[in-house]
Design a protein around this motif. Structure first.
Motif, short mmCIF file in Angstrom:
data_model
loop_
_atom_site.label_atom_id
_atom_site.label_comp_id
_atom_site.label_asym_id
_atom_site.label_seq_id
_atom_site.Cartn_x
_atom_site.Cartn_y
_atom_site.Cartn_z
N LEU A 287 -1.58 -17.48 3.31
CA LEU A 287 -1.12 -16.17 3.75
C LEU A 287 -0.02 -15.67 2.83
O LEU A 287 -0.03 -14.51 2.39
N TYR A 288 0.93 -16.54 2.52
CA TYR A 288 2.04 -16.16 1.65
C TYR A 288 1.55 -15.86 0.24
O TYR A 288 1.98 -14.89 -0.40
N GLY A 289 0.63 -16.68 -0.25
CA GLY A 289 0.19 -16.54 -1.63
C GLY A 289 -0.78 -15.42 -1.90
O GLY A 289 -0.95 -15.02 -3.07
N LEU A 290 -1.42 -14.87 -0.86
CA LEU A 290 -2.47 -13.86 -1.07
C LEU A 290 -2.17 -12.51 -0.45
O LEU A 290 -2.84 -11.52 -0.78
N HIS A 291 -1.20 -12.44 0.45
CA HIS A 291 -1.08 -11.22 1.26
C HIS A 291 -0.70 -9.99 0.45
O HIS A 291 -1.21 -8.89 0.71
N LEU A 292 0.18 -10.13 -0.55
CA LEU A 292 0.65 -8.94 -1.23
C LEU A 292 -0.43 -8.26 -2.07
O LEU A 292 -0.56 -7.02 -2.02
N PRO A 293 -1.24 -8.98 -2.86
CA PRO A 293 -2.34 -8.29 -3.55
C PRO A 293 -3.31 -7.60 -2.58
O PRO A 293 -3.79 -6.50 -2.87
N LEU A 294 -3.58 -8.23 -1.43
CA LEU A 294 -4.49 -7.63 -0.46
C LEU A 294 -3.85 -6.38 0.17
O LEU A 294 -4.54 -5.38 0.41
N ILE A 295 -2.55 -6.43 0.43
CA ILE A 295 -1.85 -5.24 0.93
C ILE A 295 -1.93 -4.12 -0.10
O ILE A 295 -2.17 -2.96 0.23
N ALA A 296 -1.69 -4.47 -1.38
CA ALA A 296 -1.73 -3.46 -2.44
C ALA A 296 -3.11 -2.82 -2.53
O ALA A 296 -3.24 -1.60 -2.70
N MET A 297 -4.16 -3.64 -2.41
CA MET A 297 -5.52 -3.10 -2.46
C MET A 297 -5.78 -2.16 -1.29
O MET A 297 -6.33 -1.06 -1.47
N ALA A 298 -5.37 -2.58 -0.08
CA ALA A 298 -5.58 -1.73 1.09
C ALA A 298 -4.79 -0.44 0.97
O ALA A 298 -5.31 0.66 1.24
N SER A 299 -3.54 -0.54 0.53
CA SER A 299 -2.71 0.66 0.38
C SER A 299 -3.26 1.58 -0.70
O SER A 299 -3.29 2.81 -0.55
N GLY A 300 -3.73 0.96 -1.80
CA GLY A 300 -4.29 1.78 -2.87
C GLY A 300 -5.54 2.53 -2.43
O GLY A 300 -5.73 3.69 -2.80
N MET A 301 -6.37 1.88 -1.64
CA MET A 301 -7.58 2.55 -1.16
C MET A 301 -7.24 3.70 -0.22
O MET A 301 -7.88 4.76 -0.26
N LEU A 302 -6.21 3.50 0.60
CA LEU A 302 -5.79 4.58 1.50
C LEU A 302 -5.26 5.77 0.71
O LEU A 302 -5.56 6.93 1.02
N LYS A 303 -4.45 5.50 -0.32
CA LYS A 303 -3.92 6.59 -1.13
C LYS A 303 -5.04 7.28 -1.89
O LYS A 303 -5.06 8.51 -2.02
N TYR A 304 -5.99 6.51 -2.42
CA TYR A 304 -7.10 7.08 -3.16
C TYR A 304 -7.95 7.96 -2.26
O TYR A 304 -8.48 8.99 -2.68
N GLY A 305 -8.05 7.55 -0.98
CA GLY A 305 -8.83 8.34 -0.03
C GLY A 305 -8.08 9.50 0.58
O GLY A 305 -8.62 10.22 1.43
N GLY A 306 -6.81 9.67 0.17
CA GLY A 306 -6.03 10.80 0.67
C GLY A 306 -5.39 10.56 2.01
O GLY A 306 -4.88 11.49 2.62
N THR A 307 -5.38 9.31 2.50
CA THR A 307 -4.76 9.01 3.78
C THR A 307 -3.27 8.80 3.58
O THR A 307 -2.84 8.04 2.72
N VAL A 308 -2.47 9.46 4.39
CA VAL A 308 -1.02 9.32 4.33
C VAL A 308 -0.61 8.29 5.37
O VAL A 308 -0.79 8.49 6.56
N GLY A 309 -0.04 7.16 4.89
CA GLY A 309 0.27 6.09 5.84
C GLY A 309 1.72 5.67 5.83
O GLY A 309 2.06 4.65 6.40
N GLY A 310 2.62 6.42 5.16
CA GLY A 310 4.00 6.00 5.05
C GLY A 310 4.67 5.83 6.39
O GLY A 310 4.82 6.81 7.13
N GLY A 311 5.13 4.65 6.70
CA GLY A 311 5.86 4.39 7.93
C GLY A 311 5.01 4.38 9.17
O GLY A 311 5.55 4.31 10.28
N HIS A 312 3.70 4.41 9.05
CA HIS A 312 2.85 4.52 10.23
C HIS A 312 2.58 3.14 10.81
O HIS A 312 2.29 2.18 10.11
N TRP A 313 2.65 3.05 12.14
CA TRP A 313 2.47 1.77 12.82
C TRP A 313 1.06 1.19 12.63
O TRP A 313 0.86 -0.01 12.76
#
Length: 378
Positions: A287-313
């Motif tokens: 979990l520690y060793g893999l979570h940040l790249p996976l978070i970056a991928m998920a966040s990048g896909m949301l930004k690429y898709g135009g989804t605004v997720g800053g601070g959202h629960w």
């Protein structure tokens, strides 16, 4: 490790600390709410756990003649597969971002060079256009694994079996350096950039040293029950969750509170208080060793898709998929690969060991000390 069942609580606390880092990064790097502004201090607790566990598992074996090459091989087999997988995933993300958003990325050459170094668990040592002085842009948490591997090797070569006063001196010197670095920087969020190498060295030196020192003193701690274990777990969460943004508070947590929690956890180590804690402990490293790249991928896909997720629960919904990904990586990749590597390399290393020519004995002679086996209680 030897006597592992006596310290089940440490596995649970390791799992909790990994979750804390995950939630911290969802808030700071994944567009979620910043729920744990001091969550990065969980890394200092990881270092303390590492010092205790490594001494418990290897100190007696080293004093009995284990070769440095055998120890190093075991640590690399344990840590490298997940670290390299995380770097590969993060490197793929950085490469995709370099093509999709070149103005917000390092140059292609910098990305490729940084990815190669990070894949080898080595830091990037130049200032990138987008990543600055970050040592492991492919996978940020690798900075602590890099320091931990280095500290493991230094301990095995020079500190295993040394007197308790020597370990206490390492802890005191590291604490002094950490105090200076923290006050100068205004934070203990140090070690992940080339410009804060001294701070990272102080963090791993103090944390790992505290773990070693507590291992030496474990026989003097009282045996405590599940109530002490529950207090240790709650205290760990409390001190990592309290939103106090001040370097003096961070110093108090690292230098005083976390060592006290660690001592309490060792005293009540046989107790298990968290349902599913054993599984969470197993998942903590992937979990520690893999979570940040996976978070970056998920966040990048949301930004690429135009989804605004800053601070959202809703970003916290990533926790369960990331736990599932950690389980899949552990079960289908890490454990099978480690088993194959161990079967391939360890028998040859062990079978050629002449105990009387152990490099640890040579290090002891160079430092002017002989073996101190009476310091290790089994």
């Amino acid at each position: 490790m030897p006597g592992h069942d006596r310290y089940r609580l440490l596995d649970e606390l390791r799992g909790i600390a990994a979750l804390v880092v995950l939630v911290f990064h969802i808030g700071t790097r994944g567009g979620g709410p910043v729920l744990l502004p001091n969550g990065f201090l969980a890394v200092d607790f990881f270092f303390m756990l590492s010092g205790f566990v490594i001494a418990e598992a290897y100190e007696a074996r080293i004093l009995a003649g284990m070769r440095f090459s055998g120890f190093a091989a075991r640590r690399l087999i344990r840590m490298a597969p997940i670290a390299m997988l995380g770097a590969a995933l993060g490197g793929a993300y950085l490469l995709a971002r370099a093509f999709a958003a070149p103005l917000r990325s390092d140059t292609l050459g910098e990305v490729l060079a940084g990815n190669l170094l990070n894949l080898l668990i080595l830091p990037k040592f130049w200032q990138g256009r987008a990543t600055g002085w970050e040592m492991f842009p492919a996978n940020g948490p690798l900075w602590s694994l890099f320091f931990e591997i280095a500290m493991n090797l230094v301990w095995a070569a020079f500190l295993a079996g040394r007197g308790t006063r020597v370990i206490a001196l390492v802890v005191a010197a590291s604490a002094a350096l950490l105090l200076v670095c923290g006050l100068r920087a205004g934070t203990l969020h140090l070690g992940w950039e080339i410009t804060s190498l001294a701070g990272g060295t102080a963090r791993v030196g103090f944390g790992f040293g505290v773990g070693l020192l507590l291992h030496r003193l474990r026989g003097q701690l009282p045996v405590m029950d599940w109530r002490a274990a529950a207090i240790a777990l709650i205290a760990l969460l409390y001190f990592l969750m309290l939103p106090v943004a001040a370097v003096l508070w961070e110093l108090a947590v690292v230098l005083v509170c976390l060592p006290a929690i660690m001592a309490l956890a060792i005293a009540a180590g046989h107790a298990a208080v968290l349902p599913g804690g054993a599984l969470l402990g197993r998942l903590s490293y992937p979990l520690y060793g893999l979570h940040l790249p996976l978070i970056a991928m998920a966040s990048g896909m949301l930004k690429y898709g135009g989804t605004v997720g800053g601070g959202h629960w809703s970003s916290m919904l990533l926790v369960l998929p990331l736990l599932a990904a950690a389980w899949a990586a552990l079960t289908w990749f890490d454990e099978p690969l480690r088993a194959r590597l161990a079967a391939r390399w360890l028998p040859g290393i062990d079978s050629t060991r002449p105990a009387e020519r152990s490099p640890f004995s040579r290090a002891e002679r160079l430092l002017g000390h002989g073996p101190r086996t009476e310091l290790v209680r089994n």
